[in-house]
Design an enzyme around this catalytic site. Structure first.
Site: not given
Ligand code: 26V
Length: 778
Positions: A324, A512-513, A518, A620, A624
């Site tokens: 992701h 969004k975050r 972003k 996403t 929406k």
């Molecule tokens: C990474 C980490 C790093 C350690 C701490 C906790 C944590 C939690 C989540 C993540 C994952 C980051 C990846 C992410 O959220 N990607 C997003 O995924 C969406 C669904 O596929 C996508 O639409 C977004 O573009 C993408 O940024």
């Protein structure tokens, strides 16, 4: 009243739940388990009623009893067991799996505290704990009978038994994993799947308290506390990896408990472990659950007595991995010694997997020999979780076409050379049931009145709207719905923020975050530019605009927090200046979460999807907003590329560098942000306001932003893209002026949004990766 409703619903949900499990068992269906550290569910009462076909009955009954249905439904706490896109995607997938009658379930963690609640105090973000379990969670069922033991730490000894090496684990810490099951109700089809959330509890069985040895008791308390921490809170970051031991424990806790429970059920029904991949598939949501690979190996070898080759064959054919993100700062790499001390047996297995993988590279791919250090699972005392996931799985997918291409041709290129068949793309999607039918019922009705209701079961049929894009009647109805939705949002904003917004203004949303890539800052710079235009030319003609932001910043991400403060500071100025306030309004809505998104999205005209090209894997929110008739202003990044291809260049406002251009700048190293500051008069005067005490007399945090752009050379190309972004906004204003043209574009967007239903995405996963089939109930 809320509880009574849930209790009534539960009765019929539970009947179908049992039936569904029976059907899956009796038909020996292959089942998928979606392992994710995050499930961002939001409220369930309305979507469950909708899926049960009871929403209008319940709403009308509540009204006739003198209750406001919205008030009753909003008694439910918005379940926030996720950060952002990745967690919400998991929740949309569960809804689609059940709605398509596919045997697919979620595995996650029952965090005691979800993502923090955000308050804005004096313009600053303040984080408060999200104790979502304060009132009973009406949808969960505790299954103590299915408790699993998970083991941490300790030592491993080997022995030779009849010529084969056996591994024995001693002195480990025992943690009980208690499952809480949440039913996932399909859309009007009697299917109910399961989301299993694990909670960590201590056990006192192995402690012997002696009154003369008080320290045993204190030791026990320490142990109890350390165990309970495991499922206590969700890490509030979605883009920055930190090697925190508790996070690693959470990951193993999910993986081990989930996998053991799957194997227990499997062994009850089937005898041959060799057949596991014919009956079970495990999809891992990013690398967070990638310890699944060595854990499955451990269970098959140590507990089930298989040999390495058999176990490896089964593991590789059972696990599939979704990537992701390509942001290097988000890719997980755990320190070797941490893995070794927490999971001594898994560590040995990982070393062996790595050894065999590197040898295979050496002998079979001589041209890649110099790449072995960068491809290894274990190198420079770090364990690379993405490498582990890729080596140990049969499928590796990205979440939008561009993202998958970047994985194949850049970030994971040598792995693509070795495993070309494993790579595939699955463009993300969203459930149109929550994100259109439920959050914007008036629009749904207009659509059904125009093309009939079949689009609800088959969302690609929204394309039948295309011949009506020019239809004055449809345009008028859609404009009316949008206006009503804006009035509702305006009312909410008036009530909670005491700000009046013009319900005829262009509602422009950036939700969004908060993250540098972003580029909320780019949006804000354009807003400041409009503000300056209004100050310079008080009589300037401008279509009134309302800019809405919603964003949480990771608590430790200072830059992001400064941007929040800047948005609020600019809002304060803009909203009160007599020459500006009737033309531009800026609102930062606090505590952005699923339920707030459901309020904002139906009212939006413009969708801000302005990430630095190549950085947003998919997005996403873009889908929406499009589905609710908003037009996108966006870079050619993530799924924006596919949106743009579908709707055509006249129905989207694209701007800025392409991903190839961004890569080229990065490669050459010749981007000079300062030149854009010096050469663009508008940009210079916007940026100077950050540091000349125009906004506040204490603007340290804005200086930080200022210098990140100039001294740190603007990592995200905000200055470079400013000009083309301002131009795209001019086109938006012109286009909005011609309402006929605008509504036509809006309808074309809605018509193509069916492609982005998660039903389409899930059907692709089911067919290409999981090889699972729908199972009708009864
Ligand atoms: C990474 C980490 C790093 C350690 C701490 C906790 C944590 C939690 C989540 C993540 C994952 C980051 C990846 C992410 O959220 N990607 C997003 O995924 C969406 C669904 O596929 C996508 O639409 C977004 O573009 C993408 O940024």
């Amino acid at each position: 009243m809320f509880q009574s409703i849930c209790l009534m619903m539960r009765e019929s949900i539970h009947t179908n739940w049992h039936k569904t499990q029976e059907v899956y068992r009796d038909s020996e269906s292959k089942q998928v388990y979606y392992f994710s550290m995050e499930f961002l569910l939001g409220r369930m009462v309305e979507t469950n009623l909708l899926n049960m076909g009871l929403l209008s009955l319940y709403s009308e009954t509540l009204e006739s009893l003198g209750f406001d249905p919205e008030e009753v439904f909003h008694e439910e706490h918005d379940a926030g067991l996720g950060n952002g896109g990745l967690g919400r995607l998991a929740a949309c997938f569960l809804d689609s799996l059940a709605s398509l009658q596919l045997p697919g379930h979620g595995m996650g963690i029952r965090y005691k505290y979800g993502l923090f609640q955000q308050k804005v105090v004096n313009g600053y973000q303040v984080e408060l704990p999200d104790y979502w379990l304060k009132d009973e969670y009406m949808w969960e069922t505790k299954r103590s009978d299915k408790t699993i033991e998970v083991r941490f730490g300790g030592t491993v000894e080997t022995s030779n038994e009849n010529g084969s090496l056996k591994f024995h684990h001693h002195d480990y810490e025992r943690v009980l994993a208690i499952p809480y099951d949440v039913p996932i109700v399909g859309y009007q089809n009697e299917t109910v799947n399961t989301l299993r959330l694990w909670s960590a509890e201590s056990t006192s069985n192995h402690f012997h308290f002696h009154s003369s040895r008080g320290h045993d008791y204190y030791h026990y308390l320490d142990y109890k506390r350390s165990v309970e921490k495991i499922s206590e809170f969700l890490y509030p970051d979605d883009s920055y990896y930190e090697g925190k031991i508790l996070r690693l424990k959470q990951q193993y806790f999910l993986v081990s408990a989930g996998l053991q429970s799957i194997l227990q059920r499997f062994k009850k029904q089937f005898k041959e472990l060799k057949c596991l991949p014919n009956h079970i598939v495990v999809q891992i949501n990013d690398t967070h659950p990638s310890l699944i690979v060595p854990e499955l190996m451990r269970l098959l070898i140590d507990e089930e007595g298989l040999d390495w080759d058999e176990a490896w064959d089964i593991t590789q054919r059972t696990v599939a991995y979704t990537n992701h993100t390509t942001l290097s700062e988000a890719l997980e790499k755990w320190p070797e010694d941490m893995i070794q001390s927490l999971f001594p047996r898994l560590y040995l297995i990982i070393k062996e997997i790595n050894e065999r993988f590197c040898q295979m590279l050496w002998f079979d791919y001589p041209e890649l020999r110099d790449k072995i250090p960068e491809m290894a699972i274990l190198s420079y005392n770090q364990i690379h979780m993405a490498h582990l996931a890729m080596v140990g799985s049969f499928s590796i997918n990205g979440v939008a076409k561009l993202h998958t291409d970047i994985l194949k041709n850049r970030v994971m290129k040598p792995f693509y050379t070795v495993f070309p068949k494993r790579f595939n793309n699955k463009t993300n999607g969203i459930t149109h049931r929550r994100w259109l039918l439920n959050c914007n019922p008036e629009l749904a009705t207009v659509l059904s009145d125009t093309i009939g209701p079949n689009w609800i079961k088959e969302p690609h049929r929204l394309a039948s709207l295309l011949p009506f894009a020019d239809d004055a009647g449809l345009q008028e109805s859609i404009a009316k719905v949008k206006h009503e939705n804006k009035k509702r949002l305006a009312h909410y904003i008036k009530k909670h923020y005491d700000i009046t917004i013009d319900d005829k203004s262009i509602v422009d949303v950036h939700i969004k975050r908060l993250h540098g890539y972003k580029r909320q800052l780019l949006n804000l710079f354009h807003i400041i530019h409009l503000y300056q235009l209004c100050l310079e030319q008080p009589t300037i003609e401008m279509t009134p605009r309302t800019f809405i932001f919603g964003a949480k910043a990771a608590p430790g991400y200072l830059f992001a927090k400064h941007v929040i403060k800047l948005i609020n500071t600019v809002a304060e100025k803009v909203n009160h200046h007599p020459h500006v306030r009737d033309k531009v309004k800026v609102i930062f809505l606090e505590n952005y979460q699923v339920s707030l998104a459901e309020r904002i999205i139906p009212a939006a005209d413009v969708s801000e999807q302005i990430s630095t090209a190549s950085k947003e894997a998919s997005g996403t929110g873009n889908m929406k907003l499009m589905m609710n008739g908003a037009l996108t202003i966006g870079t050619l990044d993530g799924a924006n590329v596919e949106i743009s291809e579908l709707v055509g260049p006249n129905n989207i406002f694209t701007f800025g560098l392409t991903s190839e251009e961004v890569f080229a700048y990065q490669q050459r190293g010749d981007y000079r942000a300062r030149d854009y500051y010096n050469n663009d008069r508008r940009l210079k005067s916007v940026m100077d306001l950050l540091v000349n005490q125009h906004f506040t007399n204490d603007d340290v945090e804005f200086k930080d932003i200022f210098y990140s752009l100039l001294s740190n050379n603007d990592e995200y190309f905000v200055l470079k893209d400013f000009d083309s972004y301002v131009h795209a906004h001019k086109l938006i204003e012109q286009s909005y002026h011609n309402q006929h043209e605008w509504l036509q574009k809006s309808i074309i967007n809605i018509a193509h949004s069916g492609t982005f239903s998660s039903d389409r995405t899930i059907q692709e996963y089911a067919k290409d990766i999981w090889e699972i089939e729908p199972k009708k109930q009864s």
